[in-house]
Design a protein around this motif. Sequence first.
Motif, mmCIF file in Angstrom:
data_model
loop_
_atom_site.group_PDB
_atom_site.id
_atom_site.type_symbol
_atom_site.label_atom_id
_atom_site.label_comp_id
_atom_site.label_asym_id
_atom_site.label_seq_id
_atom_site.Cartn_x
_atom_site.Cartn_y
_atom_site.Cartn_z
ATOM 1 N N SER A 217 0.775 -1.176 0.119
ATOM 2 C CA SER A 217 -0.026 0.050 0.164
ATOM 3 C C SER A 217 0.685 1.088 -0.452
ATOM 4 N N THR A 220 2.183 1.452 -3.646
ATOM 5 C CA THR A 220 1.981 1.673 -4.499
ATOM 6 C C THR A 220 1.203 3.426 -4.338
ATOM 7 N N SER A 225 1.345 3.329 -9.293
ATOM 8 C CA SER A 225 0.833 2.353 -9.528
ATOM 9 C C SER A 225 -0.097 1.676 -8.793
ATOM 10 N N GLN A 226 -0.345 0.860 -9.143
ATOM 11 C CA GLN A 226 -2.148 -0.169 -8.542
ATOM 12 C C GLN A 226 -1.892 -1.615 -7.306
ATOM 13 N N ALA A 227 -1.855 -2.368 -6.944
ATOM 14 C CA ALA A 227 -1.971 -3.347 -6.684
ATOM 15 C C ALA A 227 -3.410 -4.046 -6.346
#
Lengths: 519, 519
Positions: A217, A220, A225-227
């Motif tokens: 978390s 990102t 970015s996205q996880a």
Amino acid sequence: MNGAESLLTTLTNNGIEVCFTNPGTSEMHFVAALDEVEGMRCVLCLFEGVLSGAADGYARMKGKPASTLLHLGPGLGNALANIHNARKGHVPMVNIVGDHATYHLEYDAPLTADIEGIARPVSHWVHTSSSSSEIARDAAEAVLQAGIGQISTLMLPADVSWGDNPNGAAAAVAVPGPATVPATRVDEAAVRLRSGAKTLILMGGREVTAAQGLLVSKITQVSGSQAMIEVLPGKVARGAGTAVIDRLAYLAELAIDSLKEVEQLILVGASDPVSFFAYPDVASAIAPPACDRFILAGPNDDIEAALSALVGALGATDIEPQSNPLSLPDLAEGELDAGKVGMAIAHYLPENTVLVDEAITSGMLVNMFTATARPHDQLNQTGGSIGWGLPAALGAAIACPDRKVVCIEGDGSAMYTIQALWTMAREQTDITVVIFNNRKYSILEMEFGRTGARGGIPGPSAASMLDISSPDMDFVAMAQGMGVAATRATTAEEFNEQFAQAMAQSGPRLIDAIVPTIF
Amino acid sequence: MNGAESLLTTLTNNGIEVCFTNPGTSEMHFVAALDEVEGMRCVLCLFEGVLSGAADGYARMKGKPASTLLHLGPGLGNALANIHNARKGHVPMVNIVGDHATYHLEYDAPLTADIEGIARPVSHWVHTSSSSSEIARDAAEAVLQAGIGQISTLMLPADVSWGDNPNGAAAAVAVPGPATVPATRVDEAAVRLRSGAKTLILMGGREVTAAQGLLVSKITQVSGSQAMIEVLPGKVARGAGTAVIDRLAYLAELAIDSLKEVEQLILVGASDPVSFFAYPDVASAIAPPACDRFILAGPNDDIEAALSALVGALGATDIEPQSNPLSLPDLAEGELDAGKVGMAIAHYLPENTVLVDEAITSGMLVNMFTATARPHDQLNQTGGSIGWGLPAALGAAIACPDRKVVCIEGDGSAMYTIQALWTMAREQTDITVVIFNNRKYSILEMEFGRTGARGGIPGPSAASMLDISSPDMDFVAMAQGMGVAATRATTAEEFNEQFAQAMAQSGPRLIDAIVPTIF
């Protein structure tokens, strides 16, 4: 000592404390040795698919393998489906398969079979011990090879078991822990995350811990970015205080759509995502073919250390991770459905519960509500072979006697290994089983449509293959028949009360929740 | 037509009328094809071990194979133990195993496995169909290879199933029947029988018919030889009017003793007898090592014709065979035990019943009494992998809807494939299941002694692995939970009444007979 005692002592010397068993004649010296060697808890199961699933659940919760005791090729065959699931989930297991005495094999007795041939497709390491003086070395090797994520299968001929072994047992071998991810790989990940490419960090593999999620978390947020977490991670920390990270959809069509903008994929424990099955006109790969793939850590690597280093490299140490609040749904009323069951489970689930999920279609709605429940660990189906849930719950309860285990289970799935209930009662495990009794192979109704067979509409013969309502199954009666207290719920009020009571008490318990399919 | 329709049509063209199924997503086009192709009865089972055992029971009674439909490697794995039993019993079976689409395999999806590797140890013929236009040829070859006593396993990738097949289906192939035994072999047998050597004719294999037994009875009388039937022939005609021929003992010690004078062994369907398991200081071979062995006929030969020719060669045509009289035991009273159950079964058993025997220790006493019961067929466990009885009874009932099926079953054995009860109810089969509920793995208590482990006396840990009394299993509740009417009997009077009623009525029924172990 004889070979069996040497084997057992070697296993216990190596920290193998539990053996899930279903012995036969060729294993009688192993069974006899239980009274000569201290330290092995044997858990009897009535069917081998129960014991291999239990060994899986145990290892996931304990972080080390259990052993199994199986009766020749057919016993191993019965265990095969859940060994497959463990293998796909990177879960270690040490299987001991009794065989005929070496000199008896040439006679082709009824139970003679190519056991190594049966073992190989589901094992990383296969070996037949050839003498009593070598069984200790072989058993130590089996433990070493199982390591942190592999399947070892060791054949124990009856004469190796009963023969005298002057060499005694083997000492503990050093099983390597998770591998350290090289700093260069962490650095490359940092560079990639700073590249500006649309990046997805995909987590998964054997275990996604709370700490891993919180580190991701931070990553990102600092990198834009996205996880996501793969569809079915072996074990995942969920609920209040865990990071807010979406799960990749099971449906390939949805999953492909959700990743269509991704330019770069960073894999953390997870594999490159693929569709569970092939469908006409749907791609097998979920991520765009053109996107870059980078493996930060494999499932057997020290993921937390790698993520921690990456957080440092990105200067994200002080960033506050986005975590789930504690938010318990209200209890529902009226006719029962899977969503209402999910609300009650999320409402009452005690902190630190092990939630074993093989509820297939119905489970989707439970997951929605448990995201903000009290913190807990969820175990998922990793190999696609159903009949894993009840056994895995049994194993988890043996591994963690101080934790509540809740198993949410489809009616169809439950029936593959329903015998697990008996061992749950025998061992007085603290497990509450919730059966989603929708009287269908509900997922297959959905899959029939997805495959486009016959225009997606089953005819009467096909429909009858997806329907398990004739006769309706009574899980209360079956559970009671195996010594597990059980009740039926057809309304939300009934379910709420029964589940609350189950959470307040200890011991094995089953609730037969009569629900419609969710489609 | 698509590949699935081509496959189904080819199977039905080849006389395969029944498919025991447990499908998954990759088999949806096969399932869809059921509504497009006439003539295949699909019988849904909740677990694959049920369906393979059912295919075995069906083929034994019908004299031709059933097909199975299995879901990838794990589905085949679940079916493996009962395929093993069929293989050892020379019973044909055509397994269809769905696989991922050929192009999907490289992605290593959760259910991907080395299916051929799993199939090979239990199959005589293994093949993966590679295109929709070849599936018809492959299916015809599978039927041909199954022949009269083999296991064919054909993998059906999903894209082969859904792809278009312009070639249509394949016509019927000519499956060779039993092979004729050459006259020279019959002549040699006649010479041997006249030699004066102490000769044992050992019968067995897939089937010992009433006619075979009566022919052998003439032969033994004219030649002064002895005849026996192997421990567990796949199918054997028993009761009034069948020849008086002893069964070889299961216990190697007894069997070896009973054959110790034999100078010449003539094998008729049976294999050279061997001990089920190896034991310290007990020989593996049952017949004296020095005795001559002569194979008159193998299990796939035309045994009846060979025996008939031999009777002629020996001039025994007019000899009256020694046959069992009809002699029904009186009904017993008082506390129930396995012998009293056997008396009631023998007393009431209707003519032409199919008696499926997986009662293990308790079954020995039943056999004693049914020797002179009304004529019936008995099916036995041929591969030693327990969990065969309930499924085999299911398959026998599907094959012979006009015959009563009685399944005598151990409590421990029943629990491997207890899900068979549901399909018995679903298909409204005329099966009466009698569970010998002695709350032990009774045979293992005996075997523990025979292996000499720990001086033959189990310690407390070992004893607990042989005991299934904690909790006691309630088969009435389990059966009712799966839609099968059930009652419990603890006295002979109760059992007599319940069994009489079951024989007088039709439909699935279970009696939970609470009995002590026979030792």
